[in-house]
Scaffold this active site. Structure first.
Site, PDB file in Angstrom:
ATOM      1  N   ASP A   1       0.803  -1.211   0.000  1.00 37.51           N
ATOM      2  CA  ASP A   1       0.000   0.000   0.000  1.00 37.51           C
ATOM      3  C   ASP A   1       0.844   1.273   0.000  1.00 37.51           C
ATOM      4  O   ASP A   1       0.618   2.171  -0.810  1.00 37.51           O
ATOM      5  CB  ASP A   1      -0.936   0.003   1.216  1.00 37.51           C
ATOM      6  CG  ASP A   1      -1.814   1.235   1.251  1.00 37.51           C
ATOM      7  OD1 ASP A   1      -2.886   1.215   0.635  1.00 37.51           O
ATOM      8  OD2 ASP A   1      -1.411   2.236   1.879  1.00 37.51           O
TER       9      ASP A   1
ATOM     10  N   ALA B   1      -4.820   2.460  -1.030  1.00 34.49           N
ATOM     11  CA  ALA B   1      -4.464   1.762  -2.275  1.00 34.49           C
ATOM     12  C   ALA B   1      -5.000   0.339  -2.266  1.00 34.49           C
ATOM     13  O   ALA B   1      -5.529  -0.151  -3.270  1.00 34.49           O
ATOM     14  CB  ALA B   1      -2.943   1.764  -2.468  1.00 34.49           C
ATOM     15  N   ASP B   2      -4.883  -0.338  -1.148  1.00 31.38           N
ATOM     16  CA  ASP B   2      -5.450  -1.683  -1.008  1.00 31.38           C
ATOM     17  C   ASP B   2      -6.966  -1.654  -1.130  1.00 31.38           C
ATOM     18  O   ASP B   2      -7.570  -2.474  -1.832  1.00 31.38           O
ATOM     19  CB  ASP B   2      -5.079  -2.274   0.357  1.00 31.38           C
ATOM     20  CG  ASP B   2      -3.707  -2.908   0.378  1.00 31.38           C
ATOM     21  OD1 ASP B   2      -3.399  -3.675  -0.539  1.00 31.38           O
ATOM     22  OD2 ASP B   2      -2.942  -2.637   1.310  1.00 31.38           O
ATOM     23  N   LEU B   3      -7.596  -0.719  -0.427  1.00 28.95           N
ATOM     24  CA  LEU B   3      -9.050  -0.686  -0.377  1.00 28.95           C
ATOM     25  C   LEU B   3      -9.654  -0.395  -1.746  1.00 28.95           C
ATOM     26  O   LEU B   3     -10.621  -1.051  -2.163  1.00 28.95           O
ATOM     27  CB  LEU B   3      -9.513   0.355   0.645  1.00 28.95           C
ATOM     28  CG  LEU B   3      -9.108   0.063   2.100  1.00 28.95           C
ATOM     29  CD1 LEU B   3      -9.410   1.257   2.990  1.00 28.95           C
ATOM     30  CD2 LEU B   3      -9.829  -1.172   2.620  1.00 28.95           C
TER      31      LEU B   3
ATOM     32  N   GLY C   1      -9.411  -3.402  -4.037  1.00 23.92           N
ATOM     33  CA  GLY C   1     -10.414  -4.400  -3.715  1.00 23.92           C
ATOM     34  C   GLY C   1     -11.788  -4.029  -4.240  1.00 23.92           C
ATOM     35  O   GLY C   1     -12.514  -4.871  -4.786  1.00 23.92           O
TER      36      GLY C   1
END
Length: 401
Positions: free
Chosen positions: A145, A173-175, A178
């Site tokens: 991230d 960035a991860d969220l 997803g």
């Protein structure tokens, strides 16, 4: 575990994701009614089971893991072993979607890459979430991230003027990766309804990060100039920022010229309306430092709560800068049911942050708490695949499950 309900009821997902981007995607699908079979490594499981402290009180479960793994069945399978790979193939015969966030090419080593599976499972929707996507010069690199926030430009925009670049306080960035993965899966499901064909969804965290640069990205494309760090100020609107109050801080969001006029006429600043430097939003943006210097003493004249009451009465955007304690105590957050209580396998009641999607006919379904490691191995392998207790015990003895 109760039966799924919701708009995605009837879809079954083989979830080979871990940490955050992938589990965010599959939890959303699970909340909307899909059956999620989460494959975890025997003994250790998803990495985030060890991302602690904090653990949920009186359990061995990390708060991090609990946040993105509800509505999932945990099945332990060692996919590095041939017998484990065979189990994955048996499960795929009953699944609509495979979601994974391994490094590019990692699953192909086990015969589980998309190109290896598509002929046998032509209806399979296969979603890969990686740091940099399946193609391009950075494709082999691992994605994290913070480095995606750095490489994707958001850190160059975040922080005080003249200060160091800053990442966001949560792993955005991860969220986003997803959530974009979930959108891609839903589009692929609709395509399959029409054609009967599955497909590969290639989600790169850097791609999704660039995609949500939004107005700042467009500001650069329009001018060729790197936007500066502005702290809490808005690049295109002024005043739209935090101000100190008599007892704290407040966000003041003046979105247009009529609102600014309303503010000035009600709070002793009517003389500013005759000043060319304050006359229009473009002028105020060009003179943002003067706007800040001029309004700061005005904003310090009242407490935060006094300002909120006065500004809301005039329909001028504002809000306190809440701590998380304030957020979860907020009456509106409570009224919107943004915290859900669930009964965990440990015997403890846990709280999780609710799904924000409010559907009138098919609302999100909170049917099962995040699972303990391997909680559903027997029920899935026995119930879905028809394996006997002796067969499962033999696999467990070998460390396959």
């Amino acid at each position: 575990m109760s039966q799924p309900s919701g708009p995605l009821k009837g879809l079954r997902v083989l979830d080979l994701t871990r940490v955050l981007a992938g589990p965010t995607c599959t939890q959303m699908l699970g909340d909307l009614g899909a059956e999620i079979i989460k494959i975890e490594k025997p003994d250790s499981g998803d990495d985030t089971r060890g991302f602690a402290p904090p653990f949920w009180p009186e359990t061995k479960e990390s708060a991090y893991f609990l946040g993105v793994n509800r509505n999932k069945q945990s099945v332990t399978v060692d996919i590095a072993k041939p017998e484990g790979q065979a189990l994955i193939h048996k499960l795929l015969e009953h699944c609509d979607i495979l979601a994974e966030n391994f490094k590019v090419g990692a699953l192909a080593k086990y015969g589980l890459g998309y190109e290896q599976l598509k002929a046998k499972y032509p209806r399979l929707i296969y979603c890969s979430i990686t740091g940099f996507g399946q193609t391009g010069p950075y494709a082999p690199r691992p994605g994290y991230d913070a480095l995606i926030q750095a490489m994707g430009g958001i850190m160059s925009l975040t922080g005080e003027p003249g200060g160091s670049p800053q990442k966001a306080g949560v792993p955005v960035a991860d969220l986003f990766a997803g959530l974009y993965g979930c959108i891609g899966i839903l589009a692929a499901v609709n395509h399959r309804h029409a054609t009967g064909e599955g497909q590969h969804i290639d989600i790169g965290m850097l791609d999704t990060h660039v995609a949500w640069l939004a107005n700042q990205g467009m500001n650069y494309l329009a001018t060729g100039e790197n936007p500066p760090r502005l702290g809490n100020q808005h690049p295109n609107i002024s005043p739209y920022q935090e101000f100190p109050t008599k007892d704290g801080y407040l966000i003041l969001a003046v979105g247009n010229d009529p609102t600014f006029e309303r503010f000035c006429k009600n709070f002793g600043c009517e003389h500013l309306l005759a000043d060319e430097r304050f006359a229009t939003n473009p002028k105020r943006v060009a003179n943002r430092d003067l706007v800040t210097q001029t309004l700061t003493p005005v904003m310090k004249s009242k407490t935060t709560s006094e300002w909120v009451e006065a500004l809301e009465a005039l329909k001028i955007g504002c809000g306190p800068i809440n701590t998380l304690k304030d957020v979860f105590a907020d009456p509106h957050v409570k009224a919107r049911d943004m915290v859900v209580k669930m009964q965990h396998a440990s015997g403890k009641e846990i709280e999780v942050i609710a799904n924000p999607v409010k559907l009138s006919a098919t609302p999100p379904d909170y049917r099962s708490a995040p699972p303990v490691l391997g909680e559903h191995s027997e029920s899935v392998l026995g119930g879905l695949l028809g394996m006997s207790a002796a067969e499962i015990a033999a696999l467990r003895e070998k460390g396959i499950v």
